[in-house]
Design a protein around this motif. Structure first.
Motif, PDB file in Angstrom:
ATOM      1  N   GLU A 337       0.778  -1.233   0.000  1.00 30.77           N
ATOM      2  CA  GLU A 337       0.000   0.000   0.000  1.00 30.77           C
ATOM      3  C   GLU A 337       0.813   1.289   0.000  1.00 30.77           C
ATOM      4  OE1 GLU A 337      -2.012   1.255   3.668  1.00 30.77           O
ATOM      5  OE2 GLU A 337      -1.252  -0.555   4.585  1.00 30.77           O
ATOM      6  N   ARG A 338       2.108   1.218  -0.156  1.00 29.01           N
ATOM      7  CA  ARG A 338       2.891   2.445  -0.108  1.00 29.01           C
ATOM      8  C   ARG A 338       4.229   2.217  -0.815  1.00 29.01           C
ATOM      9  NH1 ARG A 338       2.502   6.824   3.546  1.00 29.01           N
ATOM     10  NH2 ARG A 338       4.404   8.084   3.707  1.00 29.01           N
ATOM     11  N   SER A 339       4.812   3.281  -1.292  1.00 33.31           N
ATOM     12  CA  SER A 339       6.148   3.206  -1.873  1.00 33.31           C
ATOM     13  C   SER A 339       7.156   3.791  -0.909  1.00 33.31           C
ATOM     14  CB  SER A 339       6.195   3.979  -3.193  1.00 33.31           C
ATOM     15  OG  SER A 339       7.534   4.201  -3.607  1.00 33.31           O
ATOM     16  N   ALA A 352       9.070   3.337  -7.846  1.00 26.34           N
ATOM     17  CA  ALA A 352       7.718   3.839  -8.094  1.00 26.34           C
ATOM     18  C   ALA A 352       7.333   4.842  -7.009  1.00 26.34           C
ATOM     19  CB  ALA A 352       6.724   2.691  -8.116  1.00 26.34           C
ATOM     20  N   THR A 353       6.456   5.776  -7.370  1.00 23.21           N
ATOM     21  CA  THR A 353       5.985   6.776  -6.411  1.00 23.21           C
ATOM     22  C   THR A 353       4.913   6.203  -5.488  1.00 23.21           C
ATOM     23  OG1 THR A 353       6.374   8.432  -8.130  1.00 23.21           O
ATOM     24  CG2 THR A 353       5.114   9.145  -6.198  1.00 23.21           C
ATOM     25  N   PHE A 354       4.152   5.210  -5.997  1.00 25.64           N
ATOM     26  CA  PHE A 354       3.051   4.639  -5.230  1.00 25.64           C
ATOM     27  C   PHE A 354       3.107   3.113  -5.296  1.00 25.64           C
ATOM     28  CE2 PHE A 354       1.483   8.727  -6.992  1.00 25.64           C
ATOM     29  CZ  PHE A 354       1.392   9.433  -5.795  1.00 25.64           C
ATOM     30  N   GLY A 355       2.396   2.453  -4.356  1.00 24.94           N
ATOM     31  CA  GLY A 355       2.381   0.997  -4.306  1.00 24.94           C
ATOM     32  C   GLY A 355       1.622   0.383  -5.472  1.00 24.94           C
ATOM     33  N   GLY A 397      -1.850   8.471  -1.319  1.00 25.21           N
ATOM     34  CA  GLY A 397      -1.920   8.958  -2.689  1.00 25.21           C
ATOM     35  C   GLY A 397      -2.682   8.081  -3.649  1.00 25.21           C
ATOM     36  N   TYR A 398      -1.986   7.598  -4.675  1.00 22.32           N
ATOM     37  CA  TYR A 398      -2.566   6.724  -5.701  1.00 22.32           C
ATOM     38  C   TYR A 398      -2.034   5.298  -5.573  1.00 22.32           C
ATOM     39  CZ  TYR A 398      -3.638  11.279  -7.845  1.00 22.32           C
ATOM     40  OH  TYR A 398      -4.080  12.566  -8.081  1.00 22.32           O
ATOM     41  N   SER A 399      -1.692   4.883  -4.352  1.00 21.00           N
ATOM     42  CA  SER A 399      -1.197   3.516  -4.132  1.00 21.00           C
ATOM     43  C   SER A 399      -2.335   2.509  -4.167  1.00 21.00           C
ATOM     44  CB  SER A 399      -0.495   3.411  -2.778  1.00 21.00           C
ATOM     45  OG  SER A 399       0.744   4.077  -2.783  1.00 21.00           O
ATOM     46  N   VAL A 400      -1.986   1.273  -4.524  1.00 19.77           N
ATOM     47  CA  VAL A 400      -2.926   0.172  -4.360  1.00 19.77           C
ATOM     48  C   VAL A 400      -3.047  -0.130  -2.873  1.00 19.77           C
ATOM     49  CG1 VAL A 400      -1.265  -1.736  -4.455  1.00 19.77           C
ATOM     50  CG2 VAL A 400      -3.568  -2.068  -5.371  1.00 19.77           C
ATOM     51  N   HIS A 401      -4.185  -0.694  -2.448  1.00 21.81           N
ATOM     52  CA  HIS A 401      -4.332  -1.079  -1.049  1.00 21.81           C
ATOM     53  C   HIS A 401      -4.714  -2.544  -0.920  1.00 21.81           C
ATOM     54  CE1 HIS A 401      -6.252  -0.570   3.163  1.00 21.81           C
ATOM     55  NE2 HIS A 401      -4.962  -0.771   3.260  1.00 21.81           N
ATOM     56  N   HIS A 402      -5.914  -2.910  -1.379  1.00 24.40           N
ATOM     57  CA  HIS A 402      -6.369  -4.297  -1.283  1.00 24.40           C
ATOM     58  C   HIS A 402      -6.770  -4.806  -2.661  1.00 24.40           C
ATOM     59  CE1 HIS A 402      -6.356  -5.393   2.903  1.00 24.40           C
ATOM     60  NE2 HIS A 402      -6.902  -4.258   3.248  1.00 24.40           N
ATOM     61  N   CYS A 416      -8.709  -4.346  -7.692  1.00 27.45           N
ATOM     62  CA  CYS A 416      -7.971  -3.709  -6.601  1.00 27.45           C
ATOM     63  C   CYS A 416      -8.554  -2.348  -6.244  1.00 27.45           C
ATOM     64  CB  CYS A 416      -6.505  -3.502  -6.980  1.00 27.45           C
ATOM     65  SG  CYS A 416      -5.581  -5.020  -7.341  1.00 27.45           S
ATOM     66  N   SER A 417      -8.547  -2.059  -4.953  1.00 30.20           N
ATOM     67  CA  SER A 417      -8.829  -0.703  -4.498  1.00 30.20           C
ATOM     68  C   SER A 417      -7.514   0.068  -4.530  1.00 30.20           C
ATOM     69  CB  SER A 417      -9.418  -0.725  -3.082  1.00 30.20           C
ATOM     70  OG  SER A 417      -8.578  -1.427  -2.190  1.00 30.20           O
ATOM     71  N   TRP A 418      -7.545   1.246  -5.132  1.00 34.06           N
ATOM     72  CA  TRP A 418      -6.318   1.966  -5.437  1.00 34.06           C
ATOM     73  C   TRP A 418      -6.346   3.365  -4.810  1.00 34.06           C
ATOM     74  CZ3 TRP A 418      -4.642  -1.548  -9.508  1.00 34.06           C
ATOM     75  CH2 TRP A 418      -3.267  -1.527  -9.765  1.00 34.06           C
ATOM     76  N   PHE A 419      -6.853   3.455  -3.579  1.00 33.04           N
ATOM     77  CA  PHE A 419      -6.939   4.722  -2.863  1.00 33.04           C
ATOM     78  C   PHE A 419      -7.456   5.831  -3.782  1.00 33.04           C
ATOM     79  CE2 PHE A 419      -3.982   2.752   0.286  1.00 33.04           C
ATOM     80  CZ  PHE A 419      -4.788   2.922   1.387  1.00 33.04           C
TER      81      PHE A 419
END
Length: 530
Positions: A337-339, A352-355, A397-402, A416-419
């Motif tokens: 969920e995070r980079s 990467a900036t986000f997960g 941010g724009y990271s993936v979560h679940h 996927c939920s991507w915040f």
């Protein structure tokens, strides 16, 4: 997109390496020279096997990154106006973002409520963990997806703050959660009337504290994991297998300590393998492959054996994983969920900036091999300075979560939920080359996003998910975008996961009889040809 031909590399930048990284290298050299290894203190410490893939502190450098390709949208959709996975500031100011962004998906029903990070379903019921302080878990009757109806609210201690731990076990008809701030496990019976869950137990789990959690497929073990460690990583137990074979009297079987905090995970049908995320900053952030046979066999003082510990490069806070197979060949789908470069500090190393999600070949379970990664364009390091700080205001941010696949055996999509980037669907029929198939980002104001685990209701042709602000949604694909033509409608092997989310299925493999073996020895189902 990383493939097997473009794996991350390690190298040295003498002119640009910060002092902190030199110190880490010096620590590594001293460790090797002196023969000193970290010791995990635990009530039951994991046993490391001789061939464990150890975490390395060498700096990871990636080749040039590319975004996952996209399928075209349909006429009448509201596609994103800029780069893939971004909500531009101009859209927030103009009001365009409030209209949402859609591609190949449409809403067929919605129930307004808040949502946090937990969501699951059983039969025609949905369970939405509302924001902390909003009154617990909302129960919905979704037998008519166009008209979801509230039927109950669960407000026992764990249900008031389940965080990411709310889970259903369909085989036994159980709903469970572990409280993060109140250390309890709540277990409900939902097998009779899922609209009115019946409380079976509210039990303290000290020294455990909840955050994430998952059931073994047989429904006899509920794993409670925690990121709430106060005494320091490697000093405090973070994973607690709980025996729920008698759900009215759950009991903690053991307490396990790892090198860092434990996040989400999953367990195979026979209970002998678990895939647990160890959450930390790089390079400690890792996915662990655990031999949990001792739990499955209910051994005295059961201990896990670490078969592999896979570092995740630029990922920070590994979230969860699924073991899947294609034609009997095993893979692991992992997401985080995070980079570690949300501040652009490692953009020069192509972090990467986000997960984002990753897929590993699991043919050698002691050495999982990365075969693909699914980055959105907004996560590419060359755009970091432009997008950092955007998206969900919680810093993710724009990271993936679940994430959730449609099935575990011969999967076709990963949802996927991507915040801040909303709900997004990947075509994963080829695990080495994922493609983005669709997305649905409700009207946004830049504050929160899509956090909870979505669910694929394959035989209904629907996706159910919860948005942090807008509430519960039932979605359908447009114009026969999915299911794919030519794909078997049924999993190739007995699939408890598919059976869970497709009750009353006519598929012979939609059952709870699988035992979790690598599938080549199992009888394979193929759809009859007309």
């Amino acid at each position: 997109m990383l493939t097997s031909d473009s794996t991350p590399q390690s190298r040295t930048h003498r002119a640009t390496v910060p002092a902190s990284r030199w110190r880490r290298r010096l620590h590594l050299l001293l460790t090797v020279a002196l023969g000193v290894t970290p010791v995990a203190v635990a009530l039951c410490a994991p046993v490391m096997s001789d061939d464990t893939a150890l975490v390395t502190s060498q700096p990871t450098v990636f080749p040039e990154r590319t975004a996952v390709p996209q399928r075209p949208c349909q006429p009448g959709d509201r596609p994103e106006t800029g780069m893939q996975g971004r909500v531009p500031k101009e859209d927030l100011l103009s009001g365009r973002a409030a209209q949402g962004y859609t591609c190949n998906l449409r809403s067929v029903g919605r129930f307004p409520t808040t949502s946090a990070a937990s969501f699951d379903v059983y039969q025609d019921c949905a369970y939405v963990a509302r924001q902390l302080g909003a009154g617990g878990v909302q129960v919905l009757d979704v037998s008519d997806p166009a008209n979801p109806r509230p039927t109950d609210t669960l407000a026992t201690p764990a249900m008031l703050d389940p965080w990411e731990s709310l889970r259903v076990n369909a085989k036994r008809g159980l709903l469970a959660a572990a409280g993060e701030y109140k250390p309890y496990v709540d277990i409900y019976d939902i097998s009779g009337d899922c609209r009115r869950p019946r409380l079976l137990s509210t039990a303290p789990i000290l020294p455990g504290k909840g955050h994430e959690g998952w059931f073994s497929p047989d429904g006899n073990t509920y794993y409670v994991s925690t990121t709430r460690t106060h005494e320091g990583a490697g000093m405090t137990p973070t994973l607690f297998p709980v025996d729920v074979s008698d759900p009215a009297n759950p009991r903690t079987l053991s307490s396990w300590t790892f090198n860092t905090q434990t996040h989400g995970g999953a367990t195979t049908e026979d209970g002998t393998r678990s895939y647990a995320c160890q959450q930390d900053a790089p390079p400690k952030d890792a996915l662990t492959v655990l031999d949990t046979t001792a739990i499955a066999e209910r051994a005295s003082s059961p201990q896990p054996r670490v078969l592999a510990e896979v570092t995740l490069g630029d990922n920070q806070w590994c979230q969860g994983a699924y073991r899947v197979t294609y034609d009997g060949h095993p893979y692991l789908i992992q997401y985080g969920e995070r980079s570690g470069s949300a501040d652009c500090s490692r953009a020069g190393d192509n972090w990467a900036t986000f997960g984002y999600p990753r897929i590993f070949d699991l043919a050698d379970e002691s050495h999982p091999r990365l075969v693909s990664s699914a980055l959105l364009e907004s996560a590419l390091p060359q755009h970091c300075a432009e997008v950092t700080g955007e998206g969900a205001a919680n810093g993710l941010g724009y990271s993936v979560h679940h994430c959730a696949p449609d099935r575990l055996y011969d999967p076709t999509i990963l949802v996927c939920s991507w915040f801040g980037a909303g709900l997004r669907v990947l075509d994963i029929r080829d695990p080495k080359h994922p493609v983005e198939l669709a997305y649905f980002n409700p009207g946004v104001n830049g504050a929160l996003g899509t956090a909870a685990r979505p669910v694929v209701r394959a035989e209904r042709g629907e996706i159910w998910f919860a948005h942090d602000i807008s509430g519960f949604y039932a979605l359908r694909f447009e114009n026969d975008v999915w299911p794919f033509d030519g794909s078997d409608p049924c999993p190739e092997y007995d699939d408890y996961y598919f059976s869970h989310y497709n009750p009353m299925s006519s598929c012979p493999t939609a059952n709870f009889d699988g035992i979790g073996e690598p599938a080549p020895a199992a009888p394979r189902y193929r759809a009859p040809t007309s």
